[in-house]
Design a protein around this motif. Sequence first.
Motif, PDB file in Angstrom:
ATOM      1  N   ALA A 135      10.475  28.488  35.736  1.00  0.00           N
ATOM      2  CA  ALA A 135      11.547  27.692  36.335  1.00  0.00           C
ATOM      3  C   ALA A 135      11.335  27.631  37.846  1.00  0.00           C
ATOM      4  CB  ALA A 135      12.903  28.314  36.012  1.00  0.00           C
ATOM      5  N   GLY A 136      11.580  26.457  38.411  1.00  0.00           N
ATOM      6  CA  GLY A 136      11.372  26.270  39.849  1.00  0.00           C
ATOM      7  C   GLY A 136      10.018  25.704  40.189  1.00  0.00           C
ATOM      8  N   ALA A 137       9.095  25.687  39.202  1.00  0.00           N
ATOM      9  CA  ALA A 137       7.775  25.106  39.438  1.00  0.00           C
ATOM     10  C   ALA A 137       7.841  23.598  39.255  1.00  0.00           C
ATOM     11  CB  ALA A 137       6.747  25.708  38.491  1.00  0.00           C
ATOM     12  N   ARG A 138       6.967  22.897  39.941  1.00  0.00           N
ATOM     13  CA  ARG A 138       6.889  21.456  39.790  1.00  0.00           C
ATOM     14  C   ARG A 138       5.983  21.128  38.604  1.00  0.00           C
ATOM     15  NH1 ARG A 138       8.886  18.591  43.409  1.00  0.00           N
ATOM     16  NH2 ARG A 138       8.626  20.224  44.969  1.00  0.00           N
ATOM     17  N   LEU A 139       6.436  20.219  37.750  1.00  0.00           N
ATOM     18  CA  LEU A 139       5.665  19.854  36.568  1.00  0.00           C
ATOM     19  C   LEU A 139       4.646  18.790  36.958  1.00  0.00           C
ATOM     20  CD1 LEU A 139       7.106  19.343  33.001  1.00  0.00           C
ATOM     21  CD2 LEU A 139       5.119  18.102  33.821  1.00  0.00           C
ATOM     22  N   ALA A 251      13.651  23.804  43.726  1.00  0.00           N
ATOM     23  CA  ALA A 251      12.224  24.119  43.742  1.00  0.00           C
ATOM     24  C   ALA A 251      11.975  25.508  44.310  1.00  0.00           C
ATOM     25  CB  ALA A 251      11.458  23.082  44.560  1.00  0.00           C
ATOM     26  N   ALA A 252      11.073  26.228  43.671  1.00  0.00           N
ATOM     27  CA  ALA A 252      10.640  27.505  44.230  1.00  0.00           C
ATOM     28  C   ALA A 252       9.918  27.230  45.542  1.00  0.00           C
ATOM     29  CB  ALA A 252       9.714  28.215  43.254  1.00  0.00           C
ATOM     30  N   ALA A 253      10.160  28.072  46.511  1.00  0.00           N
ATOM     31  CA  ALA A 253       9.535  27.873  47.817  1.00  0.00           C
ATOM     32  C   ALA A 253       8.016  27.897  47.688  1.00  0.00           C
ATOM     33  CB  ALA A 253      10.001  28.949  48.786  1.00  0.00           C
ATOM     34  N   ALA A 254       7.378  26.832  48.126  1.00  0.00           N
ATOM     35  CA  ALA A 254       5.914  26.775  48.081  1.00  0.00           C
ATOM     36  C   ALA A 254       5.348  27.739  49.118  1.00  0.00           C
ATOM     37  CB  ALA A 254       5.431  25.356  48.356  1.00  0.00           C
ATOM     38  N   PRO A 255       4.357  28.515  48.734  1.00  0.00           N
ATOM     39  CA  PRO A 255       3.788  29.444  49.710  1.00  0.00           C
ATOM     40  C   PRO A 255       3.165  28.699  50.873  1.00  0.00           C
ATOM     41  CG  PRO A 255       2.409  29.306  47.741  1.00  0.00           C
ATOM     42  CD  PRO A 255       3.666  28.560  47.443  1.00  0.00           C
ATOM     43  N   ALA A 256       3.497  29.138  52.072  1.00  0.00           N
ATOM     44  CA  ALA A 256       2.916  28.521  53.266  1.00  0.00           C
ATOM     45  C   ALA A 256       1.508  29.069  53.460  1.00  0.00           C
ATOM     46  CB  ALA A 256       3.784  28.815  54.476  1.00  0.00           C
ATOM     47  N   ALA A 257       0.631  28.218  53.952  1.00  0.00           N
ATOM     48  CA  ALA A 257      -0.733  28.645  54.260  1.00  0.00           C
ATOM     49  C   ALA A 257      -0.769  29.091  55.718  1.00  0.00           C
ATOM     50  CB  ALA A 257      -1.711  27.498  54.023  1.00  0.00           C
ATOM     51  N   THR A 258      -1.151  30.317  55.939  1.00  0.00           N
ATOM     52  CA  THR A 258      -1.198  30.863  57.300  1.00  0.00           C
ATOM     53  C   THR A 258      -2.641  30.887  57.791  1.00  0.00           C
ATOM     54  OG1 THR A 258       0.775  32.213  56.901  1.00  0.00           O
ATOM     55  CG2 THR A 258      -0.660  32.845  58.746  1.00  0.00           C
ATOM     56  N   LEU A 319      -0.199  30.874  62.285  1.00  0.00           N
ATOM     57  CA  LEU A 319       0.903  29.938  62.085  1.00  0.00           C
ATOM     58  C   LEU A 319       0.955  29.541  60.622  1.00  0.00           C
ATOM     59  CD1 LEU A 319       3.141  28.217  63.433  1.00  0.00           C
ATOM     60  CD2 LEU A 319       1.443  26.385  63.644  1.00  0.00           C
ATOM     61  N   ALA A 320       2.166  29.580  60.050  1.00  0.00           N
ATOM     62  CA  ALA A 320       2.363  29.179  58.660  1.00  0.00           C
ATOM     63  C   ALA A 320       2.559  27.669  58.591  1.00  0.00           C
ATOM     64  CB  ALA A 320       3.571  29.901  58.067  1.00  0.00           C
ATOM     65  N   GLY A 321       1.734  27.001  57.805  1.00  0.00           N
ATOM     66  CA  GLY A 321       1.825  25.553  57.639  1.00  0.00           C
ATOM     67  C   GLY A 321       2.342  25.190  56.263  1.00  0.00           C
ATOM     68  N   HIS A 322       3.216  24.190  56.197  1.00  0.00           N
ATOM     69  CA  HIS A 322       3.804  23.731  54.939  1.00  0.00           C
ATOM     70  C   HIS A 322       3.223  22.371  54.570  1.00  0.00           C
ATOM     71  CE1 HIS A 322       6.872  26.917  55.178  1.00  0.00           C
ATOM     72  NE2 HIS A 322       6.831  26.671  56.475  1.00  0.00           N
ATOM     73  N   ALA A 323       2.965  22.164  53.276  1.00  0.00           N
ATOM     74  CA  ALA A 323       2.334  20.927  52.818  1.00  0.00           C
ATOM     75  C   ALA A 323       3.204  19.717  53.124  1.00  0.00           C
ATOM     76  CB  ALA A 323       2.055  21.010  51.319  1.00  0.00           C
ATOM     77  N   LEU A 324       2.567  18.623  53.527  1.00  0.00           N
ATOM     78  CA  LEU A 324       3.288  17.386  53.803  1.00  0.00           C
ATOM     79  C   LEU A 324       3.855  16.771  52.528  1.00  0.00           C
ATOM     80  CD1 LEU A 324       0.819  15.730  56.319  1.00  0.00           C
ATOM     81  CD2 LEU A 324       3.116  16.539  56.852  1.00  0.00           C
ATOM     82  N   ALA A 325       3.209  17.017  51.400  1.00  0.00           N
ATOM     83  CA  ALA A 325       3.626  16.439  50.119  1.00  0.00           C
ATOM     84  C   ALA A 325       3.179  17.379  49.017  1.00  0.00           C
ATOM     85  CB  ALA A 325       3.015  15.055  49.932  1.00  0.00           C
ATOM     86  N   PRO A 326       3.767  17.259  47.820  1.00  0.00           N
ATOM     87  CA  PRO A 326       3.321  18.100  46.709  1.00  0.00           C
ATOM     88  C   PRO A 326       1.853  17.857  46.409  1.00  0.00           C
ATOM     89  CG  PRO A 326       5.345  16.931  46.143  1.00  0.00           C
ATOM     90  CD  PRO A 326       4.847  16.346  47.429  1.00  0.00           C
ATOM     91  N   GLU A 327       1.184  18.913  45.990  1.00  0.00           N
ATOM     92  CA  GLU A 327      -0.210  18.750  45.593  1.00  0.00           C
ATOM     93  C   GLU A 327      -0.297  17.828  44.386  1.00  0.00           C
ATOM     94  OE1 GLU A 327      -2.944  19.898  47.079  1.00  0.00           O
ATOM     95  OE2 GLU A 327      -1.679  20.633  48.672  1.00  0.00           O
TER      96      GLU A 327
END
Length: 332
Positions: A135-139, A251-258, A319-327
Amino acid sequence: MTPLLPLDDCLKRVLPHAAPVAPREVPVAQALGGVLAAALALDRDMPARAQALRAGLAVSAFDTVGASPQLPQPLPGALRVQPGDALPEAADAVLPEESLAWTGNLPQALRAIGPGEGIRRAGHDGRAGQTLAPAGARLGPWTALLAAEAGIDTAMVRQPRVQVMLDSPAHGAFAARWAAGFGAILSDTAPQLRLRSCRGHAPRLALTGAETAWLDWQEDVLVVELPPRFDAMITGLLALALPVLLSLTGAAAAPAATRPLLRKLASAPGMSDLVLLSVRPEGWLPSAPGLVTLAALAQARAFAILPPGSEGLPAGSALAGHALAPEPCEVP
């Protein structure tokens, strides 16, 4: 002059109204991009029965003990199978054609075979109750494939209704596609989130480059007002609309890429600054804080928002970066 409202204060004031929407059970094909409200799990062992991995005869390995070209072992009642066929209950191996001889219609084993040879055992691909996606994952497409293979036809997803009312047709088309990528349904009927163009030009928000953007709760609808300029519209979407969409979908928080910064950042005091981040082998190559250009956005894969108390970051800082859009292709 009215002081500008800090971005965090604007979000804290409105996000309590952005509770996750009620889940809907929809066909998996229509749920792509949606956020799962309940885990997608196997309802039985997969495969439910052992399957053939090759063509041949489904046999009990015990019946081939001692078989050789000089001493063939008869296999009465053995069933011919193709790859993917379910094995009879008594069978635990598949003997290939090259290991068989025939006396009339009676097959004979020319060699011994071990249990499990040439087959996929029951439960090999997964056991009943095993989670395919939490639950919380994107399908996405990978999870949809797993669901199809497991015979799962529907999924419980959260799909907020979003109305797009931007003056620029190009901006409106982009915002609609962007929101749909996060699982939203585009609808003018009873929307839960409305994206519209700013009604005025007075600065309100302490967000560099998008001071006229705004987030509000109006008549039971979350409203994000976006400036008409391209750069400010992008900044407003990422800073205001994205947190709302993530909250509405649960949505479950997407892990940020550091990653380390490849050059220093200078931030405006008292303002939140959006920074676009492009990927290099050594780390993030950031754009100038608060500045969104076509060239920078074309290269960017992530973003960060520097808080108003920041005076910038030196080169080499993490620095933690967040995706601009879902993969586009998530791996479950």
